[in-house]
Write an enzyme that holds these catalytic residues in place. Structure first.
Site, mmCIF file in Angstrom:
data_model
loop_
_atom_site.group_PDB
_atom_site.id
_atom_site.type_symbol
_atom_site.label_atom_id
_atom_site.label_comp_id
_atom_site.label_asym_id
_atom_site.label_seq_id
_atom_site.Cartn_x
_atom_site.Cartn_y
_atom_site.Cartn_z
ATOM 1 N N LYS A 164 0.838 -1.204 0.000
ATOM 2 C CA LYS A 164 0.000 0.000 0.000
ATOM 3 C C LYS A 164 0.875 1.257 0.000
ATOM 4 O O LYS A 164 2.080 1.183 0.300
ATOM 5 C CB LYS A 164 -0.910 -0.006 1.234
ATOM 6 C CG LYS A 164 -0.165 -0.012 2.564
ATOM 7 C CD LYS A 164 -1.096 -0.351 3.733
ATOM 8 C CE LYS A 164 -0.335 -0.371 5.043
ATOM 9 N NZ LYS A 164 -1.131 -0.956 6.140
ATOM 10 N N ARG A 179 -10.274 -0.081 15.120
ATOM 11 C CA ARG A 179 -10.120 0.743 13.933
ATOM 12 C C ARG A 179 -11.098 0.280 12.864
ATOM 13 O O ARG A 179 -11.961 1.022 12.432
ATOM 14 C CB ARG A 179 -8.660 0.655 13.445
ATOM 15 C CG ARG A 179 -8.336 1.567 12.301
ATOM 16 C CD ARG A 179 -6.859 1.548 11.951
ATOM 17 N NE ARG A 179 -6.457 0.322 11.267
ATOM 18 C CZ ARG A 179 -5.244 0.136 10.758
ATOM 19 N NH1 ARG A 179 -4.329 1.075 10.874
ATOM 20 N NH2 ARG A 179 -4.944 -0.997 10.151
ATOM 21 N N TYR A 211 14.927 30.719 5.989
ATOM 22 C CA TYR A 211 13.730 31.452 6.400
ATOM 23 C C TYR A 211 13.716 31.717 7.899
ATOM 24 O O TYR A 211 14.153 30.885 8.689
ATOM 25 C CB TYR A 211 12.477 30.657 6.019
ATOM 26 C CG TYR A 211 12.191 30.638 4.535
ATOM 27 C CD1 TYR A 211 12.171 31.826 3.793
ATOM 28 C CD2 TYR A 211 11.938 29.449 3.873
ATOM 29 C CE1 TYR A 211 11.901 31.809 2.430
ATOM 30 C CE2 TYR A 211 11.662 29.418 2.518
ATOM 31 C CZ TYR A 211 11.646 30.604 1.809
ATOM 32 O OH TYR A 211 11.374 30.578 0.468
ATOM 33 N N MET A 249 10.659 24.426 1.386
ATOM 34 C CA MET A 249 9.792 23.534 0.612
ATOM 35 C C MET A 249 10.596 22.635 -0.327
ATOM 36 O O MET A 249 10.345 21.440 -0.429
ATOM 37 C CB MET A 249 8.783 24.356 -0.209
ATOM 38 C CG MET A 249 7.730 23.488 -0.879
ATOM 39 S SD MET A 249 6.624 24.411 -1.945
ATOM 40 C CE MET A 249 5.844 25.521 -0.790
HETATM 41 C C1 PLP Z 1 -0.329 -1.931 6.852
HETATM 42 C C2 PLP Z 1 -0.867 -3.205 7.371
HETATM 43 C C3 PLP Z 1 -0.021 -4.311 7.575
HETATM 44 C C4 PLP Z 1 1.482 -4.234 7.458
HETATM 45 O O1 PLP Z 1 2.039 -3.937 8.725
HETATM 46 P P1 PLP Z 1 3.631 -3.851 8.933
HETATM 47 O O2 PLP Z 1 3.764 -3.438 10.359
HETATM 48 O O3 PLP Z 1 4.128 -2.812 7.994
HETATM 49 O O4 PLP Z 1 4.180 -5.198 8.650
HETATM 50 C C5 PLP Z 1 -0.603 -5.517 7.914
HETATM 51 N N1 PLP Z 1 -1.939 -5.635 8.089
HETATM 52 C C6 PLP Z 1 -2.785 -4.579 7.930
HETATM 53 C C7 PLP Z 1 -4.244 -4.775 8.158
HETATM 54 C C8 PLP Z 1 -2.269 -3.332 7.583
HETATM 55 O O5 PLP Z 1 -3.112 -2.298 7.455
#
Ligand code: PLP
Length: 372
Positions: free
Chosen positions: A38, A136, A264, A316
């Site tokens: 992701k 979550r 800055y 930036m």
């Molecule tokens: C992002 C994510 C992972 C990966 O976790 P890591 O700590 O990067 O290995 C695994 N399971 C879910 C549901 C996630 O959202």
């Protein structure tokens, strides 16, 4: 190793292979691995990484959102792709592109059944997520009967896996909480399997879960940060190799007088006598993911194997470093983070984590794929 002539993010596929094999070495032979790519492969290059992971023999690929899965399909990735957090608006396209949804609430489950049925799907692969303490995303323990009833009423869906996510797998002071999550998940899945009459795969471990809770590897594990080279502890970091190195060059060197300021808000003021203060300007800034929090000496870069502190505020598009005692020239290579001076070393200075820095590197920086 490639010498930088502009700011680049170097992606080392050999390091990815090393990390994958290390994770495999911690698993039973039959345990499957889902690679989490992701957020552009944690800021690297999701497509190139996914292709390499397929070559390495990965079982599943995971992304967070449908759009990310579509990009992988457009690039020709044929492996099964799980979408961890799909939203109902995208279910049509999810099915059209053979992406596998995680279903995490009654509303989402009902909506998916409706769309899958309308599209005449039979046994469409889905993954059911339960909340065991992260609070979550996910069904609750007492939703099992309702989920089973829904699943039994339709032929459109087939549950490929049931899973949950750990809240504090890297934190051994939370071991009791984590063991409780694992126990709750086992109870939920046992209950669900009994009622649906077939056995989906079970998984709960992310990278730190893999490393710290071998008893919870179950049928599959999900690894993100480990594949990118971080083990979330000093001890485990030694077993991994960072995949990404952020490199740049010195675009200009300035010699400044005592009392003159840099950047800055005039945040840095030279205290050095007679033209001794030397600064270097680096073409990378907060728009590239190097937060202003690294300014004023919190962060540093490596130039000719020496540590150069960031001075003043990060701009930036660039930042300035102190090179007073470093033998260097305009055009010399600069390492912002990499194998020796890691993203995690930097993030520790500002109370952040490796995940945040590596996923923040802006898309305007070219990704350069290599094998070291
Ligand atoms: C992002 C994510 C992972 C990966 O976790 P890591 O700590 O990067 O290995 C695994 N399971 C879910 C549901 C996630 O959202």
């Amino acid at each position: 190793m490639l010498k930088a002539t502009e700011t680049i993010l170097e992606i080392d596929l050999s390091a990815l292979g090393h990390n994958y094999h290390y994770i495999k070495s911690r698993l039973k032979k039959e345990t499957k691995v889902m690679a989490v790519v992701k957020a552009f492969g944690y800021g690297s290059d999701a497509i190139e990484l996914a292709k390499e992971l397929v070559n390495l023999g990965i079982d599943y690929i995971a992304v967070a959102y449908v759009k990310e899965g579509v990009a992988l399909r457009d690039a020709g990735i044929k492996a099964p792709i799980v979408v961890l957090h799909p939203l109902p608006i995208n279910f049509d396209i999810l099915i059209d592109r053979c992406l596998e949804p995680c279903l995490y609430s009654t509303k989402v489950l009902n909506h998916f059944i409706k769309i899958a049925s309308k599209k005449n799907q039979i046994d469409y692969p889905v993954h059911i997520k339960f909340n065991t303490g992260l609070n979550r995303l996910g069904f609750w323990k007492n939703d099992v009967d309702r989920v089973v009833k829904k699943l039994k009423e339709t032929k459109a869906l087939k549950v490929i896996s049931v899973f949950s996510h750990l809240a504090a797998s890297e934190d051994l002071s939370e071991k009791e909480f984590t063991l409780n999550q694992i126990k709750t998940f086992k109870d939920i899945s046992e209950n669900l399997i009994k009622s649906i009459g077939y056995k989906p795969m079970l998984h709960i471990c992310n990278t730190s879960g893999i490393l710290n809770y071998p008893e919870a590897h179950l049928d599959m594990v999900r690894s993100g940060i480990g594949l990118y080279g971080f083990g979330n502890s000093e001890k485990e970091n030694k077993n991994f190799k960072p995949v990404a190195t952020l490199k740049s060059i010195i675009s200009q060197i300035h010699i400044i007088e005592k009392g003159e300021t840099v950047g800055y808000n005039r945040a840095y003021k030279s205290e050095l006598e007679s033209s001794r203060q030397k600064t270097a300007t680096i073409p990378v800034g907060h728009a590239d993911g190097i937060s202003r929090a690294y300014g004023n000496g919190k962060g540093w870069v490596t130039i000719n194997s020496q540590k150069a502190l960031i001075i003043g505020n990060v701009c930036m598009d660039m930042l300035m470093v102190n090179v007073t005692d470093i033998n260097c020239n305009e055009g010399d290579e600069v390492i912002i983070f990499g194998e020796l001076h890691t993203a995690e070393d930097l993030t520790e200075q500002i109370g952040s984590i490796s995940y945040e820095l590596i996923t923040s590197i802006s898309q305007r920086i070219n990704r350069v794929i290599c094998r070291k």
